[in-house]
Design a protein around this motif. Structure first.
Motif, PDB file in Angstrom:
ATOM      1  N   PRO A  22      50.350  22.473 -35.918  1.00  0.00           N
ATOM      2  CA  PRO A  22      49.177  22.378 -36.784  1.00  0.00           C
ATOM      3  C   PRO A  22      49.286  21.282 -37.831  1.00  0.00           C
ATOM      4  CG  PRO A  22      50.612  24.105 -37.580  1.00  0.00           C
ATOM      5  CD  PRO A  22      51.229  23.586 -36.302  1.00  0.00           C
ATOM      6  N   TYR A  23      48.133  20.778 -38.193  1.00  0.00           N
ATOM      7  CA  TYR A  23      47.965  19.924 -39.360  1.00  0.00           C
ATOM      8  C   TYR A  23      46.819  20.533 -40.145  1.00  0.00           C
ATOM      9  CZ  TYR A  23      46.589  16.246 -42.440  1.00  0.00           C
ATOM     10  OH  TYR A  23      46.258  15.556 -43.569  1.00  0.00           O
ATOM     11  N   TYR A  24      46.974  20.570 -41.460  1.00  0.00           N
ATOM     12  CA  TYR A  24      45.951  21.156 -42.326  1.00  0.00           C
ATOM     13  C   TYR A  24      45.447  20.119 -43.308  1.00  0.00           C
ATOM     14  CZ  TYR A  24      48.238  25.317 -40.521  1.00  0.00           C
ATOM     15  OH  TYR A  24      48.783  26.259 -39.691  1.00  0.00           O
ATOM     16  N   ASP A  25      44.136  20.080 -43.535  1.00  0.00           N
ATOM     17  CA  ASP A  25      43.553  19.137 -44.482  1.00  0.00           C
ATOM     18  C   ASP A  25      44.029  19.380 -45.906  1.00  0.00           C
ATOM     19  OD1 ASP A  25      42.045  17.983 -42.457  1.00  0.00           O
ATOM     20  OD2 ASP A  25      40.212  19.059 -42.968  1.00  0.00           O
ATOM     21  N   THR A  26      44.396  20.612 -46.235  1.00  0.00           N
ATOM     22  CA  THR A  26      44.645  20.955 -47.628  1.00  0.00           C
ATOM     23  C   THR A  26      46.078  21.310 -47.980  1.00  0.00           C
ATOM     24  OG1 THR A  26      44.042  23.247 -47.193  1.00  0.00           O
ATOM     25  CG2 THR A  26      42.281  21.768 -47.949  1.00  0.00           C
ATOM     26  N   HIS A  27      46.979  21.390 -47.007  1.00  0.00           N
ATOM     27  CA  HIS A  27      48.371  21.693 -47.341  1.00  0.00           C
ATOM     28  C   HIS A  27      49.317  21.218 -46.241  1.00  0.00           C
ATOM     29  CE1 HIS A  27      46.932  25.282 -45.156  1.00  0.00           C
ATOM     30  NE2 HIS A  27      48.181  25.451 -44.774  1.00  0.00           N
ATOM     31  N   ASN A  28      50.600  21.182 -46.568  1.00  0.00           N
ATOM     32  CA  ASN A  28      51.632  20.728 -45.644  1.00  0.00           C
ATOM     33  C   ASN A  28      51.799  21.718 -44.508  1.00  0.00           C
ATOM     34  OD1 ASN A  28      52.163  18.459 -47.237  1.00  0.00           O
ATOM     35  ND2 ASN A  28      53.594  19.584 -48.508  1.00  0.00           N
ATOM     36  N   SER A  29      52.507  21.296 -43.460  1.00  0.00           N
ATOM     37  CA  SER A  29      52.673  22.172 -42.303  1.00  0.00           C
ATOM     38  C   SER A  29      54.059  22.003 -41.695  1.00  0.00           C
ATOM     39  CB  SER A  29      51.597  21.889 -41.252  1.00  0.00           C
ATOM     40  OG  SER A  29      51.700  20.572 -40.762  1.00  0.00           O
ATOM     41  N   VAL A  30      54.341  22.839 -40.708  1.00  0.00           N
ATOM     42  CA  VAL A  30      55.576  22.777 -39.943  1.00  0.00           C
ATOM     43  C   VAL A  30      55.186  22.748 -38.472  1.00  0.00           C
ATOM     44  CG1 VAL A  30      57.738  23.948 -39.360  1.00  0.00           C
ATOM     45  CG2 VAL A  30      56.861  24.044 -41.712  1.00  0.00           C
ATOM     46  N   LEU A  31      55.732  21.800 -37.717  1.00  0.00           N
ATOM     47  CA  LEU A  31      55.438  21.657 -36.298  1.00  0.00           C
ATOM     48  C   LEU A  31      56.697  21.931 -35.493  1.00  0.00           C
ATOM     49  CD1 LEU A  31      53.847  19.208 -38.000  1.00  0.00           C
ATOM     50  CD2 LEU A  31      52.838  18.917 -35.765  1.00  0.00           C
ATOM     51  N   SER A  32      56.533  22.265 -34.227  1.00  0.00           N
ATOM     52  CA  SER A  32      57.661  22.509 -33.330  1.00  0.00           C
ATOM     53  C   SER A  32      58.155  21.202 -32.726  1.00  0.00           C
ATOM     54  CB  SER A  32      57.243  23.423 -32.181  1.00  0.00           C
ATOM     55  OG  SER A  32      56.842  24.674 -32.665  1.00  0.00           O
ATOM     56  N   ILE A  33      59.464  21.025 -32.685  1.00  0.00           N
ATOM     57  CA  ILE A  33      60.048  19.915 -31.934  1.00  0.00           C
ATOM     58  C   ILE A  33      60.114  20.387 -30.488  1.00  0.00           C
ATOM     59  CG2 ILE A  33      62.109  18.514 -31.525  1.00  0.00           C
ATOM     60  CD1 ILE A  33      62.704  18.770 -34.538  1.00  0.00           C
ATOM     61  N   THR A  34      59.434  19.668 -29.600  1.00  0.00           N
ATOM     62  CA  THR A  34      59.337  20.099 -28.203  1.00  0.00           C
ATOM     63  C   THR A  34      60.261  19.335 -27.266  1.00  0.00           C
ATOM     64  OG1 THR A  34      57.449  18.621 -27.872  1.00  0.00           O
ATOM     65  CG2 THR A  34      56.968  20.907 -28.501  1.00  0.00           C
ATOM     66  N   GLY A  35      60.936  18.308 -27.778  1.00  0.00           N
ATOM     67  CA  GLY A  35      61.857  17.564 -26.928  1.00  0.00           C
ATOM     68  C   GLY A  35      62.166  16.199 -27.488  1.00  0.00           C
ATOM     69  N   GLY A  36      62.886  15.429 -26.686  1.00  0.00           N
ATOM     70  CA  GLY A  36      63.255  14.100 -27.111  1.00  0.00           C
ATOM     71  C   GLY A  36      63.916  13.325 -25.988  1.00  0.00           C
ATOM     72  N   THR A  37      64.309  12.094 -26.309  1.00  0.00           N
ATOM     73  CA  THR A  37      65.013  11.228 -25.366  1.00  0.00           C
ATOM     74  C   THR A  37      66.207  10.608 -26.084  1.00  0.00           C
ATOM     75  OG1 THR A  37      63.784   9.223 -25.933  1.00  0.00           O
ATOM     76  CG2 THR A  37      62.835  10.627 -24.197  1.00  0.00           C
ATOM     77  N   GLY A  38      67.075   9.968 -25.326  1.00  0.00           N
ATOM     78  CA  GLY A  38      68.227   9.278 -25.913  1.00  0.00           C
ATOM     79  C   GLY A  38      69.070  10.212 -26.754  1.00  0.00           C
ATOM     80  N   ALA A  39      69.360   9.810 -27.989  1.00  0.00           N
ATOM     81  CA  ALA A  39      70.179  10.617 -28.893  1.00  0.00           C
ATOM     82  C   ALA A  39      69.554  11.975 -29.179  1.00  0.00           C
ATOM     83  CB  ALA A  39      70.396   9.864 -30.209  1.00  0.00           C
ATOM     84  N   TYR A  40      68.259  12.135 -28.880  1.00  0.00           N
ATOM     85  CA  TYR A  40      67.528  13.380 -29.156  1.00  0.00           C
ATOM     86  C   TYR A  40      67.142  14.118 -27.878  1.00  0.00           C
ATOM     87  CZ  TYR A  40      67.194  10.574 -33.344  1.00  0.00           C
ATOM     88  OH  TYR A  40      67.506   9.777 -34.411  1.00  0.00           O
ATOM     89  N   ARG A  41      67.804  13.828 -26.771  1.00  0.00           N
ATOM     90  CA  ARG A  41      67.391  14.362 -25.463  1.00  0.00           C
ATOM     91  C   ARG A  41      67.371  15.882 -25.401  1.00  0.00           C
ATOM     92  NH1 ARG A  41      72.216  12.061 -24.807  1.00  0.00           N
ATOM     93  NH2 ARG A  41      73.973  13.380 -24.221  1.00  0.00           N
ATOM     94  N   ASP A  42      68.173  16.572 -26.193  1.00  0.00           N
ATOM     95  CA  ASP A  42      68.186  18.032 -26.201  1.00  0.00           C
ATOM     96  C   ASP A  42      67.522  18.595 -27.455  1.00  0.00           C
ATOM     97  OD1 ASP A  42      69.602  18.186 -23.758  1.00  0.00           O
ATOM     98  OD2 ASP A  42      71.475  17.763 -24.820  1.00  0.00           O
ATOM     99  N   ALA A  43      66.699  17.800 -28.115  1.00  0.00           N
ATOM    100  CA  ALA A  43      66.125  18.195 -29.406  1.00  0.00           C
ATOM    101  C   ALA A  43      65.233  19.425 -29.301  1.00  0.00           C
ATOM    102  CB  ALA A  43      65.333  17.038 -30.000  1.00  0.00           C
ATOM    103  N   ARG A  44      65.477  20.349 -30.209  1.00  0.00           N
ATOM    104  CA  ARG A  44      64.650  21.525 -30.436  1.00  0.00           C
ATOM    105  C   ARG A  44      64.693  21.774 -31.930  1.00  0.00           C
ATOM    106  NH1 ARG A  44      63.315  20.321 -26.191  1.00  0.00           N
ATOM    107  NH2 ARG A  44      63.211  21.498 -24.276  1.00  0.00           N
ATOM    108  N   GLY A  45      63.775  22.548 -32.436  1.00  0.00           N
ATOM    109  CA  GLY A  45      63.768  22.858 -33.851  1.00  0.00           C
ATOM    110  C   GLY A  45      62.381  22.724 -34.418  1.00  0.00           C
TER     111      GLY A  45
END
Length: 161
Positions: A118-141
């Motif tokens: 999510p992104y909200y017009d009026t406040h900060n948010s938290v998004l899911s890390i769904t993946g990556g490549t290279g140094a981040y190939r196993d990224a989650r969080g």
């Protein structure tokens, strides 16, 4: 990407998003590693300068289903040197609650990190890390998204587990 980014796209001039960048091997970057759990924090500053909302009706109102696309530069945590870019899109879900659903990839010197959430017009948010490549190939969080300078820039704080 909060508040100002989408408010700007809803009728005000869009400016930028910021992200701060961190890799253990990148100059000027800030990263934290916990070898025991292989956790890492990567911070970059995005400058939201290309955000473009496509209205369902040209010149019409902001409404659910409107897509927003972007490809913006990202900078180190000190916001002094470009270290990559991002590219992605968001879809307006609800105008009255200021909600969007977003998906994007942040391109860094040693790989890419993809997020969704999510992104909200009026406040900060938290998004899911769904993946990556290279140094981040196993990224989650998760990635904390914090608006800076009225939404012209954004901190991307990736907490990679």
């Amino acid at each position: 990407m909060p508040t100002a980014r989408f408010l700007a796209l809803s009728g005000l001039a869009a400016t930028g998003a910021a992200a701060a960048f961190a890799l253990p091997t990148a100059a000027g970057a800030h990263a934290t590693s916990h070898h025991r759990h292989h956790a890492q924090t990567v911070t970059v500053v995005e400058h939201a300068i290309t955000d473009t909302e496509q209205r369902a009706v040209p010149g019409g109102p902001d409404e659910p289903g409107d897509p927003l696309t972007f490809t913006n530069p990202v900078f180190n945590p000190a916001n002094t040197m470009q270290v990559g870019h991002d590219e992605g899109f968001c879809v307006r879900l609800n105008v009255s609650t200021g909600t969007w659903e977003c998906l994007w990839t942040t391109f860094l010197p040693h790989g890419q990190i993809t997020v969704q959430g999510p992104y909200y017009d009026t406040h900060n948010s938290v998004l899911s890390i769904t993946g990556g490549t290279g140094a981040y190939r196993d990224a989650r969080g998760q990635m904390k998204l914090n608006a800076l300078d009225g939404g012209k820039e954004y901190d991307f704080i990736f907490h990679i587990s």
